[in-house]
Design a protein around this motif. Structure first.
Motif, PDB file in Angstrom:
ATOM      1  N   UNK A 147       7.785  15.873  -3.224  1.00 39.58           N
ATOM      2  CA  UNK A 147       6.958  14.667  -3.350  1.00 39.58           C
ATOM      3  C   UNK A 147       7.844  13.465  -3.693  1.00 39.58           C
ATOM      4  N   UNK A 148       7.702  12.396  -2.907  1.00 39.08           N
ATOM      5  CA  UNK A 148       8.523  11.197  -3.129  1.00 39.08           C
ATOM      6  C   UNK A 148       7.991  10.460  -4.357  1.00 39.08           C
ATOM      7  N   UNK A 186       3.206  11.357   0.017  1.00 40.42           N
ATOM      8  CA  UNK A 186       4.409  11.307   0.868  1.00 40.42           C
ATOM      9  C   UNK A 186       5.468  12.279   0.340  1.00 40.42           C
ATOM     10  N   UNK A 187       6.006  13.104   1.239  1.00 39.52           N
ATOM     11  CA  UNK A 187       7.108  13.989   0.823  1.00 39.52           C
ATOM     12  C   UNK A 187       8.359  13.692   1.643  1.00 39.52           C
ATOM     13  N   UNK A 188       9.521  13.962   1.011  1.00 40.83           N
ATOM     14  CA  UNK A 188      10.811  13.884   1.714  1.00 40.83           C
ATOM     15  C   UNK A 188      11.449  15.260   1.589  1.00 40.83           C
ATOM     16  N   UNK A 245       0.834  -1.215   0.000  1.00 39.65           N
ATOM     17  CA  UNK A 245       0.000   0.000   0.000  1.00 39.65           C
ATOM     18  C   UNK A 245       0.864   1.259   0.000  1.00 39.65           C
ATOM     19  N   UNK A 246       2.043   1.157   0.639  1.00 38.16           N
ATOM     20  CA  UNK A 246       2.932   2.327   0.689  1.00 38.16           C
ATOM     21  C   UNK A 246       3.278   2.776  -0.736  1.00 38.16           C
ATOM     22  N   UNK A 247       3.418   1.791  -1.630  1.00 40.38           N
ATOM     23  CA  UNK A 247       3.733   2.149  -3.020  1.00 40.38           C
ATOM     24  C   UNK A 247       2.599   2.998  -3.595  1.00 40.38           C
ATOM     25  N   UNK A 248       1.340   2.589  -3.297  1.00 42.71           N
ATOM     26  CA  UNK A 248       0.196   3.357  -3.801  1.00 42.71           C
ATOM     27  C   UNK A 248       0.163   4.755  -3.188  1.00 42.71           C
TER      28      UNK A 248
END
Ligand code: URA
Length: 232
Positions: free
Chosen positions: A34-35, A28-30, A18-21
């Motif tokens: 945006x990652x 998700x940002x680093x 799910x993290x991939x989605x």
């Protein structure tokens, strides 16, 4: 540095898949960017999910007022447990949030919970002699010399290889005792009084090391700094 998918899965947000989605959806940002790859490694402190910092990436330490009726086991077959009182995301963390020692289903009071296994080992090891203070209601009066017996370090409980470490007994009234233990054998308080024919009719722990329950209501918890138990 940890992979984003591992970080999110370990902190209970979602599965690695799910993290991939989540990453593909731009959630998700680093460091504000945006990652674009869930396999990318990042420092937890630089990651935001839906604009929010990660939820306790360095670990959790909770002080709970355990109510009667809940078990400390994770095994659902043993009945409703204390973890059901925590936010769902914390129940999905890996390493798992677990109690530091246990209180019986019928015992209330101060219970510490953490995902730091080193802390669990340190605080439950009899070697460290962390004092835990219990209030016990008894069904009958105790023998006059019981405090000396409990303090002697010679009391042997059935089925135990070692005798009980010295414990401090203070009678608050004829049927109410406060007992300080520095170890945690199975059902120890109840079994210590049972050696004298006394049944503990109610048991409550109100102190663990330097921590006190205070007026925290049953079923509630508060966060503690992980540094609280740092060795001096
Ligand atoms: N001793 C007991 O008998 N029960 C507890 O829950 C803790 C200590």
């Amino acid at each position: 540095m940890r992979r984003l998918d591992q970080l999110l899965a370990n902190l209970g947000y979602c599965s690695r898949r799910e993290a991939r989605d989540w990453v593909n959806a731009g959630r998700v940002t680093i460091n504000g960017k945006i990652a674009d790859d869930s396999g990318r490694k990042a420092e937890a402190a630089s990651v935001l999910v839906d604009g929010e910092p990660l939820d306790h990436p360095d670990g959790l330490l909770l002080l709970m007022h355990k109510p009667i009726g809940l078990v400390c086991s994770h095994d659902e077959r043993e009945g409703p447990n204390v973890y059901s009182l925590l936010p769902p995301r914390w129940r999905q963390r890996n390493p798992q949030v677990t109690s530091i020692g246990r209180l019986d289903k019928e015992t209330s009071g101060l219970l510490l919970l953490t995902d730091q296994s080193a802390l669990v080992h340190r605080l439950t090891s009899p070697k460290h002699k962390v004092p835990k203070v219990y209030r016990a209601q008894l069904d009958r009066e105790t023998p006059a010399d019981l405090a000396a017996l409990f303090a002697s370090g010679t009391l042997q409980l059935d089925g135990e290889k070692t005798s009980c470490s010295p414990a401090v007994l203070q009678m608050m009234s004829p049927l109410e005792a406060e007992l300080t233990l520095t170890e945690g054998k199975y059902h120890q308080v109840r079994r210590m009084f049972a050696t004298q024919g006394c049944t503990v009719t109610a048991l409550h722990r109100f102190k663990f090391g330097s921590l006190e329950l205070g007026d925290l209501p049953a079923g509630q918890w508060r966060e503690m700094p992980l540094s609280h138990f740092d060795p001096a």
